[in-house]
Write a protein that holds these residues in place. Structure first.
Motif, PDB file in Angstrom:
ATOM      1  N   ILE A  61      -6.479  -8.254  -0.498  1.00 57.97           N
ATOM      2  CA  ILE A  61      -6.379  -6.974  -1.208  1.00 57.97           C
ATOM      3  C   ILE A  61      -7.564  -6.077  -0.861  1.00 57.97           C
ATOM      4  CG2 ILE A  61      -6.455  -5.912  -3.502  1.00 57.97           C
ATOM      5  CD1 ILE A  61      -4.816  -8.244  -4.544  1.00 57.97           C
ATOM      6  N   VAL A  62      -8.742  -6.665  -0.743  1.00 56.40           N
ATOM      7  CA  VAL A  62      -9.921  -5.893  -0.342  1.00 56.40           C
ATOM      8  C   VAL A  62      -9.715  -5.300   1.049  1.00 56.40           C
ATOM      9  CG1 VAL A  62     -12.356  -6.082   0.277  1.00 56.40           C
ATOM     10  CG2 VAL A  62     -11.531  -7.136  -1.816  1.00 56.40           C
ATOM     11  N   VAL A  63      -9.074  -6.056   1.929  1.00 61.09           N
ATOM     12  CA  VAL A  63      -8.746  -5.533   3.262  1.00 61.09           C
ATOM     13  C   VAL A  63      -7.923  -4.255   3.128  1.00 61.09           C
ATOM     14  CG1 VAL A  63      -7.406  -5.971   5.354  1.00 61.09           C
ATOM     15  CG2 VAL A  63      -8.900  -7.744   4.462  1.00 61.09           C
ATOM     16  N   GLY A  64      -6.928  -4.272   2.243  1.00 63.00           N
ATOM     17  CA  GLY A  64      -6.115  -3.084   2.036  1.00 63.00           C
ATOM     18  C   GLY A  64      -6.907  -1.911   1.495  1.00 63.00           C
ATOM     19  N   VAL A  65      -7.831  -2.186   0.587  1.00 63.77           N
ATOM     20  CA  VAL A  65      -8.668  -1.109   0.039  1.00 63.77           C
ATOM     21  C   VAL A  65      -9.520  -0.488   1.137  1.00 63.77           C
ATOM     22  CG1 VAL A  65     -10.505  -0.569  -1.589  1.00 63.77           C
ATOM     23  CG2 VAL A  65      -8.710  -2.168  -2.246  1.00 63.77           C
ATOM     24  N   LYS A  66     -10.071  -1.308   2.003  1.00 64.97           N
ATOM     25  CA  LYS A  66     -10.898  -0.787   3.089  1.00 64.97           C
ATOM     26  C   LYS A  66     -10.057   0.011   4.084  1.00 64.97           C
ATOM     27  CE  LYS A  66     -14.505  -4.331   2.921  1.00 64.97           C
ATOM     28  NZ  LYS A  66     -15.208  -5.410   3.678  1.00 64.97           N
ATOM     29  N   LEU A  67      -8.856  -0.469   4.351  1.00 64.76           N
ATOM     30  CA  LEU A  67      -7.994   0.253   5.291  1.00 64.76           C
ATOM     31  C   LEU A  67      -7.593   1.624   4.749  1.00 64.76           C
ATOM     32  CD1 LEU A  67      -5.601  -2.549   6.590  1.00 64.76           C
ATOM     33  CD2 LEU A  67      -7.594  -1.577   7.720  1.00 64.76           C
ATOM     34  N   SER A  68      -7.538   1.757   3.439  1.00 69.98           N
ATOM     35  CA  SER A  68      -7.146   3.042   2.851  1.00 69.98           C
ATOM     36  C   SER A  68      -8.196   4.121   3.075  1.00 69.98           C
ATOM     37  CB  SER A  68      -6.910   2.878   1.349  1.00 69.98           C
ATOM     38  OG  SER A  68      -8.140   2.657   0.668  1.00 69.98           O
TER      39      SER A  68
END
Length: 449
Positions: free
Chosen positions: A324-331
């Protein structure tokens, strides 16, 4: 045969989409302001420094025994080999095709932690791996595979953070920066205090005091960095810690150069995941400790019900939370593009080259190689799940820690945004790893006979 292949492929597609949806959850949460990028950084630090070491202790400690220790030798050797080869391929690609310098770590370091672990969870739900390990043994085989990937991640992380940053800005520039960096400021950054902050100090009464770089005194009011320990404990903690650090720094810089390099090389392994792996290794290889932590109460497992269970519960949070943190960073790159800021150039050739190496070239190398070793030699242990894991270890999207390397190396914001955009594309195409999953599965089945 074709129907079995189709079922396996559809199962792998479902598992990959599950990973992508989990990443998408982080993207959506960030886009709606539910999680900030700063909060994601803090959670990511929590994952690496607390959750992952607990997972290492439980998984390595439970799966590692004196009679199974040899299974991990091929993992360590193969993780070192394919990482070094990936570095060579990355440097050659940058030189031949004039790719940006950050393409070297993008090619060299793939996601060996959160993504494979979550993929294994999804594969267990789809039942794709049942044909490899037999009915009723999938759960045990999945646990072994998770342990193999965690052992691989220790090697990968060690190489990444010891060598990766200098490849983004150039070896000479990074070396000069490392030599000119003040040791005290390095320690401040590791402890979470930036260049604009000063490490708080404790007076004789235990109050935390300090000054910022602009000369303003702290007000003394409680804040997020206020210690919850008694004041005397805080005072002696800082006094002993600062004294030890000062003595060690003086001795280190007074030592000969080769001694400094030796300690620096050893220091690469002193990080929370490696320490967690070492603790798990000690517990697993020590029969009394293994019995104490993992046996039932009636068999002497007095730590199992409370300590081991706590470590397991904490460690299991790493798998989904880190994704989920990966997704936050990608955003972040998506939000900056929406706001019209300069997000840097991302050459199509760079994207295609890295994706080709990570998703096509490495499967073409690792799957036949491990199949040949498993089918025609006695080098690898008789564990089909190990064969499949070895085939899959070099495959997958670039690790998110490449973005962290860009921050450490001090690159411009434009380059960091280019890396963020590339990572976004890299994880969007992650479902194509399904071809490698099925290929590795069929190759392992063929080697099994």
């Amino acid at each position: 045969m074709s129907s079995e292949l189709l079922v396996s492929f559809l199962g792998a597609i479902q598992a990959s989409l599950s990973v992508l949806l989990t990443i998408g959850c982080g993207v959506v949460a960030a886009q709606f302001g539910l999680v900030t990028t700063h909060a994601a950084e803090e959670v990511s630090r929590l994952c690496v420094n607390v959750l992952l070491p607990c997972l290492m202790i439980v998984k390595l400690g439970s799966e590692l025994h004196l009679d199974t220790a040899m299974r991990f030798v091929p993992v360590v050797i193969w993780a070192t080999i394919f990482t070094v080869i990936s570095i060579g391929i990355g440097k050659a690609s940058v030189a031949l095709f004039r790719l940006p310098k950050w393409a070297v770590p993008a090619i060299a370091f793939n996601n060996t932690q959160s993504l494979p672990l979550l993929l294994l969870q999804s594969l267990e739900a789809t039942g794709v791996l049942a044909s490899l390990v037999g009915a009723g043994q999938t759960s045990d085989a999945i646990e072994r595979a998770r342990t193999y990937f965690l052992a691989c991640s220790v090697i990968n992380n060690t190489i990444t953070f010891s060598q990766g940053a200098k490849w983004i800005t150039g070896e000479q520039k990074s070396s000069e920066q490392d030599n000119s960096t003040d040791p005290e400021s390095q320690q401040s950054q590791q402890d979470g205090y930036g260049s604009g902050e000063q490490r708080p100090r404790a007076d004789s009464n235990g109050h935390l005091t300090g000054e910022s770089d602009d000369g303003d005194d702290d007000s003394g009011d409680p804040g997020e960095r206020t210690s919850l320990l008694p004041r005397k404990v805080v005072y002696w903690e800082h006094k002993v810690g600062n004294g030890f650090t000062s003595v060690f720094r003086r001795c280190f810089y007074a030592a000969p150069i080769f001694v400094q390099k030796t300690f620096a090389a050893i220091g690469m392994f002193f990080n929370p995941p490696s320490i967690g792996a070492a603790i798990g290794l000690a517990i697993g290889l020590s029969p009394p400790l293994h019995r104490l932590f993992f046996n039932g109460m009636s068999e002497g497992g007095y730590f199992n019900a409370w300590l081991t269970s706590s470590l397991r519960n904490i460690g299991e949070l790493f798998v989904s939370l880190q994704v989920i943190v990966v997704g936050v960073k990608l955003s972040l790159s998506l939000r900056l593009m929406k706001e019209g800021e300069d997000t840097g150039k991302l050459p199509l050739g760079t994207v295609l080259c890295v994706i080709f190496i990570r998703f096509i070239l490495w499967p073409a190398i690792s799957i036949p190689l491990i199949w040949a070793l498993a089918a025609h030699t006695n080098i690898l242990p008789d564990d089909p799940m190990l064969w499949w894991a070895l085939m899959m270890m070099p495959i997958g999207p670039t690790a998110m820690k490449v973005l962290a390397l860009a921050d450490v190396s001090g690159t411009s914001n434009t380059i960091r945004m280019s890396i963020a955009k590339f990572l976004t594309i890299s994880y969007i195409v992650t479902p194509i790893v399904s071809f490698a999953v099925v290929g590795a599965l069929k190759a392992a089945e063929a080697a099994k006979g």
